[in-house]
Design an enzyme around this catalytic site. Structure first.
Site, short mmCIF file in Angstrom:
data_model
loop_
_atom_site.label_atom_id
_atom_site.label_comp_id
_atom_site.label_asym_id
_atom_site.label_seq_id
_atom_site.Cartn_x
_atom_site.Cartn_y
_atom_site.Cartn_z
N GLY A 219 -10.30 12.72 -11.28
CA GLY A 219 -9.21 12.29 -10.34
C GLY A 219 -7.89 12.00 -11.17
O GLY A 219 -8.20 11.37 -12.52
N ALA A 220 -6.88 12.10 -10.87
CA ALA A 220 -5.57 11.77 -11.57
C ALA A 220 -4.56 10.95 -11.04
O ALA A 220 -3.29 11.19 -10.88
CB ALA A 220 -5.00 12.75 -12.67
N THR B 230 -5.81 19.53 -10.50
CA THR B 230 -4.39 19.64 -11.06
C THR B 230 -4.36 19.32 -12.48
O THR B 230 -4.20 17.99 -12.70
CB THR B 230 -3.23 19.14 -10.01
OG1 THR B 230 -3.51 19.59 -8.87
CG2 THR B 230 -1.99 19.81 -10.78
N THR C 20 0.80 -1.06 -0.06
CA THR C 20 0.03 -0.19 0.05
C THR C 20 0.67 1.27 0.08
O THR C 20 2.12 1.09 -0.17
CB THR C 20 -0.76 -0.07 1.18
OG1 THR C 20 -1.69 1.03 0.93
CG2 THR C 20 -0.24 0.08 2.48
N ASP D 215 -5.79 -3.51 -8.81
CA ASP D 215 -6.76 -2.57 -8.61
C ASP D 215 -7.74 -2.44 -9.64
O ASP D 215 -8.90 -2.16 -9.64
CB ASP D 215 -6.13 -1.12 -8.42
CG ASP D 215 -5.72 -1.17 -6.86
OD1 ASP D 215 -6.08 -1.78 -6.03
OD2 ASP D 215 -4.67 -0.20 -6.62
N ASN E 13 -9.02 16.50 -13.66
CA ASN E 13 -8.52 16.63 -12.50
C ASN E 13 -8.09 18.24 -11.90
O ASN E 13 -8.08 19.20 -12.75
CB ASN E 13 -7.24 15.92 -12.56
CG ASN E 13 -6.74 15.79 -10.88
OD1 ASN E 13 -7.42 15.11 -10.24
ND2 ASN E 13 -5.39 15.91 -10.92
N LYS F 269 3.89 1.59 -3.73
CA LYS F 269 3.36 0.78 -5.01
C LYS F 269 4.36 0.95 -6.19
O LYS F 269 4.30 0.11 -6.95
CB LYS F 269 1.95 1.41 -5.46
CG LYS F 269 0.81 0.75 -4.11
CD LYS F 269 -0.53 0.98 -4.83
CE LYS F 269 -1.48 0.48 -3.76
NZ LYS F 269 -2.94 0.46 -4.17
N TYR G 137 -15.02 4.51 -0.24
CA TYR G 137 -16.04 3.81 0.41
C TYR G 137 -15.89 4.07 1.91
O TYR G 137 -16.69 3.28 2.74
CB TYR G 137 -15.46 2.18 0.49
CG TYR G 137 -14.09 2.00 0.73
CD1 TYR G 137 -13.71 1.82 2.09
CD2 TYR G 137 -13.03 1.98 -0.33
CE1 TYR G 137 -12.54 1.55 2.53
CE2 TYR G 137 -11.72 1.80 0.20
CZ TYR G 137 -11.40 1.54 1.49
OH TYR G 137 -10.06 1.37 1.92
#
Ligand code: NAP
Length: 280
Positions: free
Chosen positions: A131-132, A157, A64, A105, A155, A68, A222
């Protein structure tokens, strides 16, 4: 007699990881004499830890944040998903004791989407991904592999979205964050891969009402399970898919590698993890 297999999740910090709850549940359910531990590994110790997993008595590991990318580079070889995503979340030692890497993932995201919205492909000409970060990379890989022809990526940014669009190529087009609402009427799938809507974060501000009536909305956040985005989508009558299934399904391939049983994601497992999240 061979030793009981042990696997772990490696992170820094690692205390927050839900992986032990999932793998521990399966070990009990399948009556496997094995163990799954948490390993808080300091950055300066990571290379040694990964290059010598057997010395720590492990057959493999989940990885994690923030390791990664480092896990991908530490492995001798990696599958196509890990290479495309540029990060690994699952490691194992092959029959020769050589470290192998995968990223599950995208598999987790797609399996959850297929389960929660089995007809999403029929209505998804255009998808929008918000999201990026690391999760968005996996989702882009999954959607491209599934054949989604056009993915609008937006995103806060913009430079990070542009980098991903260059890496992933043609199906991915960057949209300015400020004007994302204007493209929603063309989208059959909306994916939140930002941390907006998570407990302690601001909600995601987006005009769910502009989506077509057959659109599918999925949020990979989640905690909470029912994010404001999902609640708005359901109120509008859209199909809404929460993010917990992604977390549960991404764990399946690793468990199978380490413990030799392909585990099932069942309502009982989901209830078990929901109870833990509720208690957190
Ligand atoms: P990350 O790499 O840190 O990326 C975070 C993303 O959220 C970036 O795109 C960031 O935009 C955006 N963001 C954060 N705050 C924002 C704000 N105030 N306004 C607009 N955008 C904002 O994180 P990640 O690993 O990709 O994870 C993203 C979320 O997905 C987290 O909530 C994580 O818990 C969840 N997740 C769920 C699963 C699952 O299995 N369901 C798996 C992985 C992750 P900038 O680039 O502009 O900073």
């Amino acid at each position: 007699m061979s030793k009981a297999p042990r696997a772990c999740v490696i992170g820094w910090p690692v205390e927050h990881s839900r992986s032990p709850a999932i793998h521990g549940y399966w070990l009990r359910q399948y009556g496997i004499d094995g163990a799954y531990e948490k390993e808080a590994v300091r950055p300066e110790d990571l290379a040694a830890f990964l290059s010598d997993l057997p010395a720590y008595d492990y057959v493999g590991a989940n990885v994690t944040l923030p390791y990664k990318e480092a896990a991908l580079h530490a492995a001798r070889s990696a599958d196509a998903a890990a290479k495309a995503i540029g990060a690994a979340n699952t490691l194992w030692l092959d029959a020769n004791g050589v470290l192998q890497a995968s990223n599950t993932d995208a598999y987790g995201f797609m399996t959850n989407l297929d389960e929660g919205a089995p007809k999403w492909r029929e209505t998804c000409g255009v998808a929008m991904v918000l999201g990026a970060g690391g999760a968005a990379r996996a989702i882009l890989h999954g959607l491209i592999e599934a054949g989604v022809p056009r993915i609008l990526l937006t995103n806060r940014t913009v430079a990070k979205a542009e980098t991903l669009a260059r890496e992933f190529g043609a199906p991915v087009e960057v949209m300015p964050w400020e004007t994302k609402d204007s493209a929603l009427s063309a989208c059959g799938l909306l994916v939140n891969a930002t941390s907006l809507g998570m407990t302690g974060q601001p909600p995601l501000d987006i005009m769910v009402g502009a989506l077509p009536s057959a659109a599918v909305v999925t949020d990979i956040v989640y905690v909470p399970l029912e994010t404001p985005l999902l609640a708005a989508a359901r109120a509008r009558g859209l199909t809404a898919v929460d993010g917990l299934g992604m977390l549960l399904h991404q764990a399946v391939p690793g468990f199978e590698r380490w413990f030799g049983v392909r585990p099932e994601v069942t309502p009982a497992l989901r209830d078990h993890v929901v109870a833990i999240l509720g208690a957190a």
